[in-house]
Design a protein around this motif. Structure first.
Motif, PDB file in Angstrom:
ATOM      1  N   ARG A  86       0.820  -1.211   0.000  1.00 27.16           N
ATOM      2  CA  ARG A  86       0.000   0.000   0.000  1.00 27.16           C
ATOM      3  C   ARG A  86       0.856   1.265   0.000  1.00 27.16           C
ATOM      4  O   ARG A  86       0.514   2.260  -0.630  1.00 27.16           O
ATOM      5  CB  ARG A  86      -0.941  -0.004   1.207  1.00 27.16           C
ATOM      6  CG  ARG A  86      -2.099  -0.988   1.080  1.00 27.16           C
ATOM      7  CD  ARG A  86      -3.177  -0.678   2.110  1.00 27.16           C
ATOM      8  NE  ARG A  86      -2.694  -0.892   3.467  1.00 27.16           N
ATOM      9  CZ  ARG A  86      -2.813  -2.027   4.136  1.00 27.16           C
ATOM     10  NH1 ARG A  86      -3.424  -3.062   3.558  1.00 27.16           N
ATOM     11  NH2 ARG A  86      -2.365  -2.155   5.364  1.00 27.16           N
ATOM     12  N   ALA A  87       2.000   1.204   0.694  1.00 28.01           N
ATOM     13  CA  ALA A  87       2.886   2.362   0.727  1.00 28.01           C
ATOM     14  C   ALA A  87       3.518   2.614  -0.640  1.00 28.01           C
ATOM     15  O   ALA A  87       3.645   3.766  -1.078  1.00 28.01           O
ATOM     16  CB  ALA A  87       3.971   2.152   1.782  1.00 28.01           C
ATOM     17  N   ARG A 136       0.738   3.776  -2.877  1.00 35.79           N
ATOM     18  CA  ARG A 136      -0.051   4.840  -2.248  1.00 35.79           C
ATOM     19  C   ARG A 136      -1.540   4.475  -2.187  1.00 35.79           C
ATOM     20  O   ARG A 136      -2.409   5.285  -2.533  1.00 35.79           O
ATOM     21  CB  ARG A 136       0.150   6.166  -2.983  1.00 35.79           C
ATOM     22  CG  ARG A 136       1.592   6.658  -2.961  1.00 35.79           C
ATOM     23  CD  ARG A 136       1.735   8.002  -3.644  1.00 35.79           C
ATOM     24  NE  ARG A 136       3.116   8.459  -3.607  1.00 35.79           N
ATOM     25  CZ  ARG A 136       3.695   9.102  -2.602  1.00 35.79           C
ATOM     26  NH1 ARG A 136       2.985   9.358  -1.517  1.00 35.79           N
ATOM     27  NH2 ARG A 136       4.953   9.480  -2.664  1.00 35.79           N
ATOM     28  N   PRO A 151      -4.964   3.422  -0.067  1.00 39.63           N
ATOM     29  CA  PRO A 151      -5.499   3.748   1.265  1.00 39.63           C
ATOM     30  C   PRO A 151      -5.503   2.524   2.166  1.00 39.63           C
ATOM     31  O   PRO A 151      -5.642   1.381   1.705  1.00 39.63           O
ATOM     32  CB  PRO A 151      -6.922   4.229   0.960  1.00 39.63           C
ATOM     33  CG  PRO A 151      -7.276   3.569  -0.334  1.00 39.63           C
ATOM     34  CD  PRO A 151      -5.998   3.493  -1.123  1.00 39.63           C
TER      35      PRO A 151
END
Length: 387
Positions: free
Chosen positions: A364-365, A368, A370
């Motif tokens: 997810r990082a 990007r 949520p």
């Protein structure tokens, strides 16, 4: 890991392919040669990288889905049928492991359960004489019984002594490997007149029928895998025993307070998981191979762990994850033969998928994405501000 979104799963696969592409390029001799004068002519380097990666992945696609360079329709679609054939034990074993994961048991003994299922099915297949149809059904039932009994050992030890299922199933995997090696040296299992560790051929009456004729290896085991996925969907989502499995997996103490026998549930979860993995063994000995050998399970039992995790232990997800890994297996050999890319790259892809699936926050990082529930929290906050 099991509650991550499908978007994170897709992103994990994309990341695995991108990183594997870097390794493919690094292993290519043309890329290595052009890297020596990278700053003089960078176009040569990037051209070599593109050529090596694109050719490898095109060869992977041709070996797993459709060979669009083939001169006949049969040859063109044969890779897809090989993917489907290879996926059968992966799907069946993955479904069994998924049942265990959702019940809170980390069963990693599918390798041994596949072996015992293959042993039981193989013995019934080459030693008994029964009418066609009935012979196959009895052999399939024997495979399910063999895998279920082998997994049930871990379930009983977990319920009676508290022994951790990871340790027990690892040991049972090793025992199964040595057990089949021993059995194939005995007169009951070894082929007459042969000194090799191989069983007699399974009788035609016990073989899975070929779905597309003699030109293809695809057999009715694929239909069994589909039916097994439907069964697991019903078992876990519509049946009382499936509710007990999920309740114990969510909170064993709460389930015990509600009157559910947690210990007996552990046993039945393992038996069910082992029966499904045992059917995976039947697909090998009654379908793809037609004989029992020491390598009948290959690495299907270990790959099935990844399949179950990638499919988030849900029947539909596990089914498609099994097809994906079947494609990687089938296409990996074509990739190696046509481009010289090491077959180990396929193992790297599988390992990276597991790595990223096991670290949803990392995925997810990078993309990007949520966090779970972030959108709902923002909507709730917006409504409160508006009010």
């Amino acid at each position: 890991m099991l509650s991550s979104s499908w978007l994170v799963t897709v992103a994990a696969i994309v990341l695995a392919l991108l990183i594997s592409g870097v390794l493919i390029a690094a292993a290519d001799t043309a890329v290595q040669d052009s890297a020596a004068y990278l700053f003089a002519r960078p176009s040569d380097f990037f051209s070599a990288v593109w050529t090596s990666v694109s050719e490898a992945y095109v060869a992977l696609f041709q070996g797993a889905v459709v060979d669009f360079r083939a001169d006949t329709f049969t040859k063109a679609v044969k890779p897809l049928t090989e993917t489907m054939t290879t996926s059968v034990p992966l799907i069946l074993a993955g479904l069994g492991l998924g049942v265990g994961f959702r019940a809170g048991l980390f069963n990693i003994g599918a390798q041994g359960q596949i072996i015992l299922g293959a042993v039981f099915a193989g013995w019934v297949g080459f030693s008994l004489s029964l009418p066609p149809g009935l012979h196959l059904l009895v052999a399939m039932l024997a495979a399910a019984v063999g895998g279920g009994l082998w997994a049930g050992i871990a379930g009983v030890l977990k319920a009676r002594t508290g022994a951790h299922e990871v340790i027990v199933t690892i040991m049972l995997n090793n025992i199964a490997v040595y057990l089949i090696a021993f059995l194939l040296t005995t007169s009951q299992f070894q082929k007459s007149g042969s000194t090799n560790p191989i069983s007699p051929d399974v009788k035609d009456s016990a073989l899975y029928p070929l779905l597309l004729g003699n030109g293809f290896r695809l057999h009715a085991g694929f239909i069994v895998a589909i039916l097994a996925a439907v069964f697991v969907w019903w078992l876990m989502g519509r049946s009382t025993i499936g509710f007990r499995f999920r309740a114990v997996g969510s909170n064993a103490n709460a389930a015990r307070t509600a009157g559910i026998s947690v210990n007996s549930t552990y046993v039945w979860v393992m038996v069910c998981a082992g029966a499904l993995a045992g059917l995976g063994g039947s697909a090998q000995v009654l379908g793809t191979e037609g004989v029992l050998t020491a390598g009948v399970a290959a690495s299907f039992g270990f790959d099935a762990i990844t399949v179950a995790l990638l499919g988030r232990s849900k029947p539909l997800g596990t089914f498609f994850a099994g097809l994906l890994f079947g494609a990687l297996r089938a296409g990996g050999f074509a990739m190696q033969a046509r481009t010289g890319t090491p077959i180990d790259i396929v193992l790297v892809v599988q390992s990276l998928v597991v790595l990223f699936i096991a670290a949803p926050p990392l995925v997810r990082a990078i993309f990007r994405l949520p966090a779970p529930g972030a959108r709902r929290e923002r909507r709730a906050a917006t409504k409160e501000v508006t009010a």
